[in-house]
Write a protein that holds these residues in place. Structure first.
Motif, PDB file in Angstrom:
ATOM      1  N   ASP A 104       0.836  -1.206   0.000  1.00 37.16           N
ATOM      2  CA  ASP A 104       0.000   0.000   0.000  1.00 37.16           C
ATOM      3  C   ASP A 104       0.872   1.258   0.000  1.00 37.16           C
ATOM      4  O   ASP A 104       0.426   2.341   0.277  1.00 37.16           O
ATOM      5  CB  ASP A 104      -0.972  -0.009   1.190  1.00 37.16           C
ATOM      6  N   HIS A 105       2.164   1.061  -0.234  1.00 39.24           N
ATOM      7  CA  HIS A 105       3.086   2.197  -0.292  1.00 39.24           C
ATOM      8  C   HIS A 105       4.125   1.912  -1.364  1.00 39.24           C
ATOM      9  O   HIS A 105       4.166   0.820  -1.928  1.00 39.24           O
ATOM     10  CB  HIS A 105       3.767   2.388   1.064  1.00 39.24           C
ATOM     11  N   ASP A 106       4.952   2.901  -1.568  1.00 37.76           N
ATOM     12  CA  ASP A 106       5.938   2.808  -2.633  1.00 37.76           C
ATOM     13  C   ASP A 106       7.041   1.812  -2.268  1.00 37.76           C
ATOM     14  O   ASP A 106       7.656   1.928  -1.220  1.00 37.76           O
ATOM     15  CB  ASP A 106       6.438   4.254  -2.835  1.00 37.76           C
ATOM     16  N   ILE A 107       7.257   0.814  -3.088  1.00 34.55           N
ATOM     17  CA  ILE A 107       8.303  -0.191  -2.808  1.00 34.55           C
ATOM     18  C   ILE A 107       9.319  -0.228  -3.938  1.00 34.55           C
ATOM     19  O   ILE A 107       9.063   0.254  -5.032  1.00 34.55           O
ATOM     20  CB  ILE A 107       7.709  -1.609  -2.624  1.00 34.55           C
ATOM     21  N   MET A 108      10.463  -0.817  -3.668  1.00 34.81           N
ATOM     22  CA  MET A 108      11.546  -0.760  -4.654  1.00 34.81           C
ATOM     23  C   MET A 108      12.061  -2.116  -5.115  1.00 34.81           C
ATOM     24  O   MET A 108      12.859  -2.190  -6.035  1.00 34.81           O
ATOM     25  CB  MET A 108      12.727   0.020  -4.069  1.00 34.81           C
ATOM     26  N   THR A 109      11.639  -3.185  -4.449  1.00 36.54           N
ATOM     27  CA  THR A 109      12.197  -4.498  -4.824  1.00 36.54           C
ATOM     28  C   THR A 109      11.095  -5.549  -4.807  1.00 36.54           C
ATOM     29  O   THR A 109      10.028  -5.337  -4.237  1.00 36.54           O
ATOM     30  CB  THR A 109      13.269  -4.980  -3.816  1.00 36.54           C
ATOM     31  N   PRO A 110      11.374  -6.697  -5.396  1.00 37.95           N
ATOM     32  CA  PRO A 110      10.403  -7.800  -5.336  1.00 37.95           C
ATOM     33  C   PRO A 110      10.401  -8.497  -3.982  1.00 37.95           C
ATOM     34  O   PRO A 110       9.720  -9.498  -3.813  1.00 37.95           O
ATOM     35  CB  PRO A 110      10.869  -8.748  -6.440  1.00 37.95           C
ATOM     36  N   GLY A 111      11.133  -7.967  -3.025  1.00 36.36           N
ATOM     37  CA  GLY A 111      11.141  -8.567  -1.693  1.00 36.36           C
ATOM     38  C   GLY A 111      12.273  -9.565  -1.539  1.00 36.36           C
ATOM     39  O   GLY A 111      12.549 -10.343  -2.439  1.00 36.36           O
ATOM     40  N   ASP A 112      12.916  -9.535  -0.377  1.00 37.83           N
ATOM     41  CA  ASP A 112      14.034 -10.452  -0.145  1.00 37.83           C
ATOM     42  C   ASP A 112      13.543 -11.883   0.006  1.00 37.83           C
ATOM     43  O   ASP A 112      14.166 -12.830  -0.464  1.00 37.83           O
ATOM     44  CB  ASP A 112      14.774 -10.072   1.153  1.00 37.83           C
ATOM     45  N   ALA A 113      12.445 -12.043   0.736  1.00 41.33           N
ATOM     46  CA  ALA A 113      11.951 -13.383   1.040  1.00 41.33           C
ATOM     47  C   ALA A 113      10.432 -13.355   0.986  1.00 41.33           C
ATOM     48  O   ALA A 113       9.814 -12.346   1.284  1.00 41.33           O
ATOM     49  CB  ALA A 113      12.419 -13.791   2.427  1.00 41.33           C
ATOM     50  N   PRO A 114       9.839 -14.471   0.593  1.00 41.04           N
ATOM     51  CA  PRO A 114       8.376 -14.497   0.518  1.00 41.04           C
ATOM     52  C   PRO A 114       7.727 -14.586   1.909  1.00 41.04           C
ATOM     53  O   PRO A 114       8.313 -15.127   2.842  1.00 41.04           O
ATOM     54  CB  PRO A 114       8.092 -15.766  -0.293  1.00 41.04           C
ATOM     55  N   ASP A 115       6.543 -14.019   2.031  1.00 37.48           N
ATOM     56  CA  ASP A 115       5.708 -14.243   3.215  1.00 37.48           C
ATOM     57  C   ASP A 115       4.848 -15.480   2.988  1.00 37.48           C
ATOM     58  O   ASP A 115       4.474 -16.172   3.922  1.00 37.48           O
ATOM     59  CB  ASP A 115       4.758 -13.061   3.431  1.00 37.48           C
ATOM     60  N   VAL A 116       4.527 -15.688   1.727  1.00 37.02           N
ATOM     61  CA  VAL A 116       3.646 -16.787   1.354  1.00 37.02           C
ATOM     62  C   VAL A 116       4.315 -17.553   0.227  1.00 37.02           C
ATOM     63  O   VAL A 116       4.758 -16.953  -0.752  1.00 37.02           O
ATOM     64  CB  VAL A 116       2.292 -16.240   0.831  1.00 37.02           C
ATOM     65  N   LEU A 117       4.381 -18.853   0.385  1.00 31.05           N
ATOM     66  CA  LEU A 117       4.961 -19.680  -0.670  1.00 31.05           C
ATOM     67  C   LEU A 117       3.924 -20.702  -1.111  1.00 31.05           C
ATOM     68  O   LEU A 117       3.374 -21.429  -0.290  1.00 31.05           O
ATOM     69  CB  LEU A 117       6.215 -20.393  -0.130  1.00 31.05           C
TER      70      LEU A 117
END
Ligand SMILES: Cc1ncc(C[n+]2csc(CCOP(=O)(O)OP(=O)(O)O)c2C)c(N)n1
Ligand code: SF4
Ligand SMILES: [Mg+2]
Lengths: 675, 374
Positions: A104-117
């Motif tokens: 819900d805010h400005d992000i810059m990466t696809p995320g280091d690690a998933p929360d959901v796999l």
């Protein structure tokens, strides 16, 4: 209940500020059957879908991305797939995954690690589980955990049943059989029906994260226009997955991630290769020149050829050549004729094109060379990302052959960077290398759609009159400001001239072996490229605190991870300045002075320190090179740790708040961290 | 479009749609081409000469070819600014510098690729490639065969001196087996290409062969090549008097030449040699063989048909000659009509433009956009 992001359970990681669910008392809603379901609001989620190459994970991820984009979240994606088209089913090499970070805010990466796999088979579990933090939500297709599939990847017992996954929130769901059950009346055979399980999964996730569904239904109708039965089956599976989420007890909670505040305007989501292709078309339109693309298929650049081939109505000619050399040769031939010549490739192709790039340097014709970098050397890692062609782009030619090099920093930025490359090529009559990479090429993000008429005016003038004192045409007479030579196209009466790879005499362009002339021309070609720096805007330094003593400098696709790491550093109370280079040759005129301001300069790169070497050589700055070549983008947390070490080593006084090593992946706006 | 037809009429025919707020896409090129008024197509040979000193060795066959080309080109009625000559690297590839047309002396072997891009994007031009046996068949072999199969509208002049001239005399892909050169003191081991056979194997739509010193024969083949729509390959036997002198003497010598040369004239029986003593007939395996005219029935003698769709006839003709040049057919082997690549490409662009107007704003917006309001 306290809303907990399944991926960020507090016992394993500690709840990071801003990660807390914004809604403390979740909204309860009644689902059919009297089931009470709750809705938890999250500010960001990282989902990874993993399955066999044949399971359609890239398509599923792409659709989820589209839904997410149209919902208005900020997002960033990381597709990761094997080089083999179909490695043996169910094996580790055949695993393909797609990671999506939305917020819900400005992000810059696809995320280091998933929360959901989400894993579609045991191989996908095995290949991805190590990336899922403890407490994370793990959804597995239990139908695929057969003795045979387990044995294929060396599981002695079924991890879904043997308790080995206890540290995660495991939800084993028979995705395959539920899909075939849902399609029992579809008229499709079992095997065929099974293929829709990715759409069932997408439906389930769409329910879980409140994604809009109309787009996917429309997409499926469009995609299978000619196979209505398949379209209907996929739509049915998609809806069945959604309904399953709503009715099952397996999922008691669904999550809401509010749209991200974005500047008013019209948006779409776009991948790097698509943006690059559109940039080429736009450059043709804005320059008033026909586009000619000469290309030979190569991962990860082929999609640009595919995309451009669809847009012939814009006067774009695409030529699939017999090899890379012919691709660039034809593009250069077209440029000689007055077109905007373009060639698209990856590192191995650039190696083959080197001699022709030299010819373009000598003939001083505009030409775009697009290198979508991948892991090297040689065939390397075709589907993985790397930034290891920088030195090849800068220096990989015989002779003194200066070529402007520029690099986009995000998928959407590929559009602007392409227009900038075209501007330089056309203004200065020179080949230009654009260095994209696999991560940018396949990654996607929301993109603010520009108005065509606001794009840069790239019109250029052809010579139509003799320019010499005696009424002759001097093809190497230069514009005093840009040093660009006169460009006369065949068909223009009276301006016939010959160009080529042999050294040119100043002004006339005749063959010259004169020592003084060669020295002069070599320096003039260099001066022309160096002079481009005068047209580059001042370098932006992002130092919101204004007191940083350490600067981090990057180029290309590391912009996102570096930026996210800088946010973490700042959230921890430290200061850091971020400089990101778009122009790698010539480097911006103010760069030396900027780097000299800082006690330390860190340069993270997905190579073994290529830009760092250039900066050291050029500015005598003791650059701290931090490198990684894993075929994957940097993780923001790891970069932040490196930055923190350097900062603390420099200032000697670690900042008080010390939580850069927590799970903040991209510090959300609510923390008050400067963005 | 043939070189002959390539006049102003087609300049506006680049298949380019109009952009929303820029001048029409081909506009800048069009404007340049039209800038200096009507085309001057009445040329003399001297109009095609440049002020550059010609730097081939005295006596080199390249001079004769240059003169023949300069004398013949004006008859095509093409303005010199509409002609472009692209060459590779080699002695022969110096050619463009001596022609007052547009030209590019490019890099070794790549001229066909470069010319393909130019011809495909500018069908209004008459594009020529000048190349050598090393340039075209060794380093550039790949580009040559692919250009031929695509049938781009180009005329390729392959100067075959059966040697690497510029690098001072190594054997080339057309040198006979056993050739003693600096790089092969004990004789070369590789079997040579027959360029005509190679071109026909690539389904070339026009293939001809001529001798540098035969002005009439050369001009005739060049004219037909220039008129052909699509890729024309003309192999020109060229004497390198420094490194391979006399390579074609067997065919040039007034005594031996007629014995070993098979002149190809479309519609004429393949009879040759002093007094028409030799002829070409079909062999038992569907190929061709040489026979003595007085030993065969007149009906058995093959009547040359350059227009045969099936290239195997022309191929069989090309196989009559041996490495030592005995029984060398000279003239046009094959000349068949097939749409040219550039024309088809232009047609696709026009079709696409007719189906869907070029609207950059619509393209950028795509189908799945959303609006964030203030
Ligand atoms: C990439 C590259 N490799 C090698 C050379 C050296 N080279 C120049 S011309 C030539 C052979 C030319 O032979 P041919 O094409 O038969 O031309 P000729 O000189 O006989 O007319 C070679 C090997 C070069 N210029 N560039
Ligand atoms: S070396 Fe041979 S081919 Fe080259 S210019 Fe001299 S005579 Fe001609
Ligand atoms: Mg030669």
């Amino acid at each position: 209940m306290t809303g907990t992001n399944p991926g960020i359970s507090s016992d394993a990681h500690g709840v990071a500020p801003g990660m807390d669910p914004a809604v403390d008392s979740p909204v309860h809603s009644s689902a059919p059957g009297g089931l009470v379901k709750s809705v938890v609001e999250l500010d960001r989620v990282v989902i990874r879908l993993a399955g066999d190459s044949g399971d359609g994970m890239q398509l599923t991820g792409g659709r989820f991305t589209s839904e997410t984009a149209s919902f208005g979240n900020d997002l960033s994606t990381l597709p990761n797939f094997p080089a083999e088209i179909r490695a043996p089913t169910g094996t580790l090499p055949g695993v393909s995954s797609f990671q999506l970070h939305f917020a819900d805010h400005d992000i810059m990466t696809p995320g280091d690690a998933p929360d959901v796999l989400v894993v579609m088979n045991p191989a996908a579990l095995k290949a991805n589980l190590m990336d899922l933090p403890g407490g994370g939500l793990l959804i597995a297709d239990s139908d695929e955990f057969t003795a045979r599939n387990l044995a294929k990847v060396g599981y002695d017992s079924n991890p879904l049943e043997d308790g080995s996954l206890d540290k995660w929130q495991l939800v084993a769901v028979p995705l395959t059989s539920m899909t075939t059950d849902a399609l029992a009346d579809s008229g499709l055979g079992k095997k065929e029906a099974e293929r829709s399980k990715n759409m069932f999964t997408l439906g389930l996730l769409s329910w879980m994260y409140h994604r809009p569904t109309e787009g996917t239904v429309r997409f499926l109708e469009r995609q299978f226009r000619r196979k209505p039965q398949i379209a209907a089956a996929n739509i049915a599976a998609f809806r069945a997955g959604f309904n399953y989420g709503e009715t099952t007890e397996a999922f008691a909670v669904s999550y809401e991630v509010k749209p991200a505040p974005m500047a008013p305007g019209k948006y779409r989501h776009i991948s790097g290769n698509q943006a690059l292709a559109y940039g080429i078309i736009a450059a043709g339109q804005r320059s008033g020149l026909p586009v000619f693309l000469g290309a030979y298929p190569i991962t990860p650049a082929s999609d640009i050829l595919h995309e451009l081939s669809k847009h012939k109505s814009f006067g774009v000619r695409t030529f699939q050549a017999e090899d890379e050399i012919a691709g660039i040769g034809a593009a250069l031939g077209a440029s000689f004729g007055g077109a905007l010549g373009v060639t698209t490739t990856s590192g191995p192709g650039v190696a083959l094109k080197a001699e022709t790039i030299g010819l373009a340097v000598m003939t001083e014709l505009p030409l775009l060379i697009i290198d979508v970098q991948r892991g090297g050397p040689s065939t390397g890692l075709p589907t993985k990302t790397e930034q290891s062609d920088l030195l090849q782009a800068l220096y990989g030619r015989n002779g003194e052959a200066p070529v402007p090099v520029i690099a986009p920093r995000s998928p959407g930025d590929c559009f602007d960077a392409t227009l900038e490359a075209a501007r330089i090529a056309l203004t200065y009559r020179t080949p230009v290398i654009l260095l994209s990479d696999g991560y940018l090429a396949n990654g996607a993000e929301p993109w603010s759609i520009p108005g065509a008429s606001e794009l840069p005016d790239l019109r250029t003038e052809f010579a139509t009159e003799p320019n010499g004192e005696d009424g002759e045409f001097l093809p190497y007479l230069r514009d005093p400001e840009t040093l660009a030579r006169a460009w006369a196209v065949p068909g223009t009466a009276g301006l016939q001239h010959r160009i080529g790879g042999l050294e040119k005499a100043d002004k006339t362009g005749n063959i010259s072996y004169d020592p003084e002339n060669h020295d002069f021309m070599t320096r003039t070609r260099q001066a022309k490229v160096d002079g481009i720096a005068a047209s580059i805007p001042a370098t932006e330094v992002d130092d919101p605190d204004g007191d940083a003593r350490v600067a981090v400098i990057g180029w290309g696709s590391t912009y996102g991870p570096i930026g996210a790491a800088c946010r973490r550093i700042r959230a921890s109370g430290r200061s850091i300045a971020q400089v990101h280079l778009r122009h790698l040759n010539p480097l911006p005129a103010d760069l030396g002075e900027i780097l000299a301001r800082y006690d330390r300069v860190i340069c993270p790169e997905m190579n073994l320190g290529q830009l760092a070497m250039v900066l050291r050589a050029k500015y005598l700055v003791d650059v701290h090179s931090h490198t990684q070549v894993r075929g994957l983008p940097f993780r923001a947390a790891e970069l932040a740790a490196v930055f923190q070490d350097v900062i603390d080593g420099t200032t000697g006084t670690p900042a008080t708040a010390d939580h850069t090593d927590t799970t903040i992946l991209d510090v959300p706006a609510q923390t008050g961290a400067a963005l | 479009m043939t070189a002959i037809e390539s006049t102003n009429a087609h300049v506006h025919d680049l298949g380019m749609p109009g952009g929303p707020d820029v001048t029409t896409i081909a506009g800048a090129i069009d404007a340049s081409v039209a800038a200096n008024g009507p085309k001057q197509t009445a040329l003399k040979a001297k109009d095609l000469k440049t002020d550059q000193e010609v730097r081939w060795c005295p006596g080199c066959g390249d001079y004769v070819i240059l003169n023949a080309v300069q004398s013949f080109l004006p008859s095509l009625g093409i303005a010199r600014e509409d002609m472009v000559i692209i060459s590779g690297i080699g002695c022969s590839s110096r050619f463009p510098y001596y022609m007052n047309t547009y030209g590019m002396h490019s890099i070794h072997g790549r001229a066909p690729a470069i010319a393909t891009g130019l011809a495909a994007s500018r069908p209004d031009l008459s594009v020529w490639v000048v190349t050598g046996d090393g340039d075209a068949l060794s380093i550039g072999g790949n580009h040559l065969i692919h250009t031929l199969r695509r049938n781009v509208n180009l005329t390729i002049l392959l100067f075959n001196n059966r040697i690497y001239g510029l690098t001072k005399g190594q054997y080339s892909p057309t040198s006979e087996v056993g050739k003693v050169t600096k790089s092969t003191p004990m004789g070369s081991l590789d079997h040579p290409f027959n360029p005509v056979s190679l071109a026909l194997g690539a389904d070339a739509t026009f293939v001809g062969r001529a001798m540098d010193s035969d002005r009439k024969g050369l001009t005739d083949v060049l004219r037909q090549a220039a008129e052909h729509q699509g890729t024309s390959l003309v192999e020109i036997y060229q004497n390198c008097n420094i490194f391979n002198d006399g390579a074609f003497e067997l065919l040039k010598d007034p005594n031996t030449g007629p014995m070993w040369t098979i002149p190809l004239v479309h519609g004429e029986p393949l009879v040759f040699g002093p007094g028409g003593a030799s002829c070409v007939v079909r062999d038992d395996f569907g190929g061709l063989r040489i026979a003595e005219t007085n030993q065969v029935d007149a009906a058995q003698i093959v009547v040359h048909d350059a227009h045969r769709e099936d290239p195997s006839y022309a191929f069989a003709l090309s196989r009559l000659s041996s490495q030592d040049l005995r029984y060398t057919p000279m003239g046009v082997f094959r000349k068949v009509a097939k749409p040219s690549y550039d024309r088809m490409m232009t047609d696709q662009l026009e079709d696409a433009a007719a189906q869907q107007p070029a609207d950059l704003d619509a393209l950028l917006a795509g189908g799945d956009s959303w609006t964030v309001s203030a």
